[in-house]
Design an enzyme around this catalytic site. Structure first.
Site, mmCIF file in Angstrom:
data_model
loop_
_atom_site.group_PDB
_atom_site.id
_atom_site.type_symbol
_atom_site.label_atom_id
_atom_site.label_comp_id
_atom_site.label_asym_id
_atom_site.label_seq_id
_atom_site.Cartn_x
_atom_site.Cartn_y
_atom_site.Cartn_z
ATOM 1 N N CYS A 163 -2.839 -3.358 8.733
ATOM 2 C CA CYS A 163 -2.409 -1.988 9.030
ATOM 3 C C CYS A 163 -1.861 -1.902 10.456
ATOM 4 C CB CYS A 163 -3.572 -1.014 8.862
ATOM 5 S SG CYS A 163 -4.479 -1.230 7.331
ATOM 6 N N CYS A 181 0.832 -1.209 0.000
ATOM 7 C CA CYS A 181 0.000 0.000 0.000
ATOM 8 C C CYS A 181 0.863 1.254 0.000
ATOM 9 C CB CYS A 181 -0.955 0.010 1.191
ATOM 10 S SG CYS A 181 -0.122 0.104 2.778
ATOM 11 N N CYS A 198 -2.943 5.061 6.052
ATOM 12 C CA CYS A 198 -4.396 5.012 6.139
ATOM 13 C C CYS A 198 -4.873 5.286 7.575
ATOM 14 C CB CYS A 198 -4.899 3.656 5.673
ATOM 15 S SG CYS A 198 -4.600 2.350 6.861
ATOM 16 N N ASP A 205 2.303 2.627 2.547
ATOM 17 C CA ASP A 205 2.229 3.386 3.796
ATOM 18 C C ASP A 205 3.529 3.249 4.592
ATOM 19 O OD1 ASP A 205 -0.259 4.042 3.014
ATOM 20 O OD2 ASP A 205 -1.332 2.870 4.506
HETATM 21 FE FE1 FES Z 1 -1.603 0.515 4.263
HETATM 22 FE FE2 FES Z 1 -3.502 0.507 6.081
HETATM 23 S S1 FES Z 1 -3.742 0.410 3.914
HETATM 24 S S2 FES Z 1 -1.369 0.472 6.395
#
Ligand code: FES
Length: 141
Positions: A103, A34, A59, A36
């Site tokens: 996450c 993702c 997120c 992140d």
């Molecule tokens: Fe990447 Fe939540 S979608 S940490």
């Protein structure tokens, strides 16, 4: 998707956001899928985490779990903090939707990465405890 009131609270009003200038150790982890990224700074005195701050480019669930995770580790010894799992953080938030559980792993990994750095800096990383950090190699998805 249904989020608990606690998740929404920690997402809207995250605790312990920021950086610690004279941090004892820091951990930065990312989720390749993702994109992140999370950074956790720890201030450690006499083996106790006296302060923790985080910055999360990610997120809402990642922000909420970082916020809760930092609250849970402040005041704990580094060993106690190491034993806090992403599931415990998610439970403290009254749960996360199943597809968002990964996450919460980011927060656990960031805390563990910071403690690993602390162990390295203080010469405490050894054959016996290095397995505690194996999960840093896991893919969070
Ligand atoms: Fe990447 Fe939540 S979608 S940490």
């Amino acid at each position: 998707m249904q989020y608990s009131d606690k998740v929404m609270d920690h997402f809207m009003n995250p605790r312990n956001v920021g950086e610690i200038e004279d941090a004892s150790a820091s951990g930065t982890v990312g989720n390749a899928k993702c994109g992140d990224i999370m950074k956790v700074d720890l201030k450690i005195e006499d083996n106790v985490i006296v302060d923790a701050k985080f910055k999360t480019f990610g997120c809402g669930s990642a922000i909420a779990t970082s916020s809760m995770a930092t609250e849970m580790i402040i005041g704990k010894t580094v060993e106690e903090a190491l034993s806090i799992t992403n599931k415990a953080v998610a439970e403290a938030l009254d749960g996360l939707p199943p597809i968002k559980m990964h996450c919460s792993l980011l927060a656990e990994q960031a805390v563990k990465a910071a403690i690993k750095e602390y162990y390295e800096k203080t010469g405490r990383l050894n054959d016996e405890n290095k397995a505690l950090f194996d999960m840093l190699e896991e893919d969070p998805h």
